[in-house]
Design an enzyme around this catalytic site. Structure first.
Site, PDB file in Angstrom:
ATOM      1  N   TRP A  59     -49.598 -29.036   1.688  1.00 18.28           N
ATOM      2  CA  TRP A  59     -48.308 -29.568   1.228  1.00 18.28           C
ATOM      3  C   TRP A  59     -47.318 -30.782   2.372  1.00 18.28           C
ATOM      4  O   TRP A  59     -47.615 -31.670   3.785  1.00 18.28           O
ATOM      5  CB  TRP A  59     -47.233 -28.562   2.449  1.00 18.28           C
ATOM      6  N   ILE A  60     -46.856 -31.628   1.619  1.00 19.47           N
ATOM      7  CA  ILE A  60     -46.511 -32.948   1.970  1.00 19.47           C
ATOM      8  C   ILE A  60     -44.934 -32.991   1.648  1.00 19.47           C
ATOM      9  O   ILE A  60     -44.383 -32.337   0.386  1.00 19.47           O
ATOM     10  CB  ILE A  60     -46.674 -34.311   1.579  1.00 19.47           C
TER      11      ILE A  60
ATOM     12  N   ASP B 149     -41.274 -35.460   3.315  1.00 19.04           N
ATOM     13  CA  ASP B 149     -41.157 -36.775   2.933  1.00 19.04           C
ATOM     14  C   ASP B 149     -41.391 -37.881   3.325  1.00 19.04           C
ATOM     15  O   ASP B 149     -42.581 -37.957   4.547  1.00 19.04           O
ATOM     16  CB  ASP B 149     -39.410 -36.549   4.258  1.00 19.04           C
TER      17      ASP B 149
ATOM     18  N   GLN C  12     -44.521 -36.384   6.285  1.00 16.03           N
ATOM     19  CA  GLN C  12     -44.163 -34.873   6.794  1.00 16.03           C
ATOM     20  C   GLN C  12     -45.263 -34.265   6.078  1.00 16.03           C
ATOM     21  O   GLN C  12     -45.874 -33.673   4.594  1.00 16.03           O
ATOM     22  CB  GLN C  12     -43.491 -34.366   6.285  1.00 16.03           C
TER      23      GLN C  12
ATOM     24  N   TRP D  71     -45.065 -25.164   3.092  1.00 19.23           N
ATOM     25  CA  TRP D  71     -43.403 -26.148   3.994  1.00 19.23           C
ATOM     26  C   TRP D  71     -44.012 -25.024   5.788  1.00 19.23           C
ATOM     27  O   TRP D  71     -43.414 -23.914   5.766  1.00 19.23           O
ATOM     28  CB  TRP D  71     -42.344 -26.273   3.932  1.00 19.23           C
TER      29      TRP D  71
ATOM     30  N   ARG E 156     -30.639 -35.227  13.342  1.00 23.11           N
ATOM     31  CA  ARG E 156     -31.957 -35.328  13.471  1.00 23.11           C
ATOM     32  C   ARG E 156     -32.436 -36.857  12.123  1.00 23.11           C
ATOM     33  O   ARG E 156     -31.097 -36.950  12.031  1.00 23.11           O
ATOM     34  CB  ARG E 156     -33.339 -33.881  12.222  1.00 23.11           C
ATOM     35  N   ASP E 157     -33.412 -37.023  11.616  1.00 25.49           N
ATOM     36  CA  ASP E 157     -34.204 -38.387  11.047  1.00 25.49           C
ATOM     37  C   ASP E 157     -33.352 -39.276  11.337  1.00 25.49           C
ATOM     38  O   ASP E 157     -32.661 -40.028  10.056  1.00 25.49           O
ATOM     39  CB  ASP E 157     -32.934 -38.077   9.565  1.00 25.49           C
TER      40      ASP E 157
ATOM     41  N   GLU F  62     -29.085 -35.144   5.805  1.00 28.76           N
ATOM     42  CA  GLU F  62     -30.752 -35.373   5.431  1.00 28.76           C
ATOM     43  C   GLU F  62     -31.024 -37.228   5.421  1.00 28.76           C
ATOM     44  O   GLU F  62     -30.294 -37.911   4.715  1.00 28.76           O
ATOM     45  CB  GLU F  62     -31.647 -34.396   5.482  1.00 28.76           C
TER      46      GLU F  62
HETATM   47  C1  FRU Z   1     -35.445 -33.442   4.416  1.00 27.51           C
HETATM   48  C2  FRU Z   1     -36.130 -32.997   5.457  1.00 27.51           C
HETATM   49  C3  FRU Z   1     -35.868 -33.288   7.357  1.00 27.51           C
HETATM   50  C4  FRU Z   1     -36.124 -32.873   8.490  1.00 27.51           C
HETATM   51  C5  FRU Z   1     -38.069 -32.756   7.448  1.00 27.51           C
HETATM   52  C6  FRU Z   1     -38.517 -31.618   7.938  1.00 27.51           C
HETATM   53  O1  FRU Z   1     -36.362 -32.677   3.739  1.00 27.51           O
HETATM   54  O2  FRU Z   1     -35.336 -31.541   5.808  1.00 27.51           O
HETATM   55  O3  FRU Z   1     -33.899 -33.209   7.474  1.00 27.51           O
HETATM   56  O4  FRU Z   1     -36.434 -33.483   9.387  1.00 27.51           O
HETATM   57  O5  FRU Z   1     -37.417 -32.841   6.233  1.00 27.51           O
HETATM   58  O6  FRU Z   1     -39.736 -31.375   7.505  1.00 27.51           O
END
Ligand code: FRU
Length: 546
Positions: A19-20, A22, A38, A46, A147-148, A202
């Site tokens: 899985w990938i 962001d 990710q 995920w 986050r982010d 996000e």
């Molecule tokens: C967006 C998100 C981000 C989070 C990440 C987790 O797709 O939900 O907000 O940091 O993915 O994988």
């Protein structure tokens, strides 16, 4: 059961398995492009989120490296989530800010440094305990929605800033943090921007674009000659929206352009009206351009993903700049992609009469790059634009299909088409006449893309903001790569990425057609379709860049 290999992409970024989501911390540092992402190293769903890492000199061929960030610390034991890289100019040193989720599933921002700056690949990263976490959810901040962090930018007062996504009292916003040394951060009194209207933001992104020309600029730059872009990813609709405005340093706020204000976030402009999410840009100092990466999720089912053993791709990196009209961004696949073009099929000056269908032979239609320019001799027959019904372009696209006759259009391309056309994906334009202007609609219709069960088969739609009365022509470029159909309308003013899984691909080849189902003859000024070569993407090799 699903045959994984036919849907696996050839020239889009993917790791070999799993899985990938962001794109994270993209940067250009000492001649090398880095992309983190990710990544679940254990499964095609995920979970167990780490930062995968690859490097490149052209953003087309990629060398896979060890995972850069693993959940190893109390502050990120539940996952190393999204974040960004910043190159500190005084030290010429990159740093990463990312979100850690802890045992209680509380989010906080952490910092990581390259362990060895003399390693050209920056393989190992350290997360110093003395600083982390560097931003914690205090006060009114919900620790589950925090986050982010963005790439940092420096104000003229010498302080660093970053923005990050949060939801406070049900309102999505970009919070602002400030720091003198990049390791000790304080929340600013006011958010960078918080219009009412949407939930959690996000992956915010914040950067300048030149008022004139396509040249990109360094993230800290602010002057009379730039506008600022604020992008947010909205989870509810899985869509990336952007606002244009000015960065007012005095107030330390993003001030949105007035004429563009729209309360309903569904009508905020989008980078891409299809499957494209959690995008992030970076300044490519080598070629002085701003590059945009975005994640495209699968549209098949979870069991399909598990059977395939992989899920998620990164779209082709796009150069991004401000349109001449100052009201929208324009995106175009990076020039480097063209190095993959091989055998070309070419047509020019062809009339497509009402109901006309042109079979474009001689191209490998499941792995190609096609670019076409249509000319419209007259706009007289444009159908009426019902502005009450027509607020949502996606709804307009859902109402019709590629064979519903209207005045001008639909005309466009049928891609990933089976021999008997029982499976196809249609990307097309339609032109309407509103009381004071013409409106161009672009659709990417996946409803007939596959006969396989359990697939998500959406229709995507967006308006193309061009002066069609003056131009009288409109272009469409589509990148087809097995399960990806990535389209750029009006020279990159309206983009749509779709994922398709035609059943016929397992046993037979794909066809490409240009069509005109409007009642008015149109012209194809030129059409080019290239077979695309397969670059080396994340296959282990003993070749080194440096
Ligand atoms: C967006 C998100 C981000 C989070 C990440 C987790 O797709 O939900 O907000 O940091 O993915 O994988």
């Amino acid at each position: 059961t699903i045959v994984s290999s036919v849907y696996r992409t050839s020239y889009h970024f993917q790791p070999p398995h799993n899985w990938i989501n962001d794109p994270n911390g993209p940067m250009y540092y000492k001649g090398i492009y880095h992309l983190f992402y990710q990544y679940n190293p254990k499964a095609a769903v995920w979970g167990n989120i780490t930062w995968g890492h690859s490097v490149s000199t052209d953003m087309i061929n990629w060398i896979p490296l060890d995972i850069a960030l693993n959940p190893t610390k109390p502050f990120d034991i539940d996952g190393c989530w999204s974040g960004s890289a910043t190159i500190l100019p005084s030290l010429n040193k990159p740093v990463i800010l990312y979100t850690g989720s802890n045992q209680e599933k509380h989010q906080a921002q952490n910092i990581a440094f390259p362990k060895n700056l003399s390693d050209p690949y920056l393989i190992e990263w350290i997360k110093p305990d003395e600083y982390n976490p560097v931003m914690s959810a205090t006060g009114d901040i919900n620790p589950a929605q925090f986050r982010d962090p963005t790439t940092g930018w420096m104000g003229s007062d010498g302080y660093w800033r970053v923005a990050l996504g949060a939801e406070i009292g049900g309102v999505g916003m970009a919070l602002l943090y400030k720091s003198k040394d990049f390791v000790r951060w304080e929340r600013a009194d006011k958010p960078l921007h918080s219009p009412r209207g949407s939930g959690m933001w996000e992956c915010p992104d914040f950067y300048p674009v030149a008022l004139e020309g396509k040249r990109g600029m360094e993230t800290s730059l602010n002057s009379e000659d730039v506008k600022h872009v604020l992008k947010m990813s909205l989870g509810e609709t899985h869509s990336d929206h952007y606002l244009l405005g000015r960065y007012d340093e005095e107030k330390d706020m993003f001030i949105q352009d007035n004429e563009e204000k729209e309360k309903n976030y569904r009508f905020w402009r989008r980078y891409d009206y299809g499957n494209f999410y959690a995008s992030k840009s970076f300044f490519d100092a080598g070629k002085e351009r701003r590059i945009l990466w975005g994640w495209s999720n699968e549209s098949d089912s979870k069991p399909d993903d598990i059977a395939k053993g992989w899920a998620g791709i990164q779209t082709i990196p796009r150069m991004v700049w401000l349109d001449e009209n100052g009201k929208q961004l324009v995106q175009w696949p990076i020039k480097e992609l063209e190095s993959l073009r091989r055998k070309r099929v070419h047509f020019h000056d062809i009339e497509l009469k009402a109901g006309g269908l042109l079979n474009i032979k001689g191209v490998k239609a499941s792995q190609m790059d096609v670019d076409v320019e249509f000319e419209l001799p007259s706009l007289e027959k444009a159908g009426p634009f019902d502005s009450l019904l027509a607020l949502d372009p996606q709804v307009l696209c859902e109402k019709g299909n590629f064979s519903t006759q209207s005045g001008i259009g639909p005309f466009g391309l049928l891609v990933m088409t089976s021999l008997n056309k029982d499976e196809l994906t249609a990307i097309y334009f339609k032109i309407f006449e509103a009381y004071d202007r013409h409106v161009v609609l672009m659709c990417s219709d996946q409803r007939r893309s596959s006969l396989r069960p359990e697939l998500y088969l959406p229709v995507y739609g967006g308006f193309v903001d061009i002066d069609i009365e003056k131009e009288r022509r409109i272009s469409l470029r589509t990148l087809v790569d097995h399960s990806v159909v990535e389209s750029f309308g009006g020279e990159g003013r309206t983009c749509m990425t779709a994922r398709v899984y035609p059943a016929f691909l397992v046993t037979s080849k794909a066809y490409l057609h240009a069509f005109n189902n409007g009642s008015e003859t149109i012209r194809i000024l030129h059409l080019n379709a290239w077979n695309m070569a397969k670059p080396s993407i994340n296959v282990a090799q003993d070749q080194f860049l440096i």
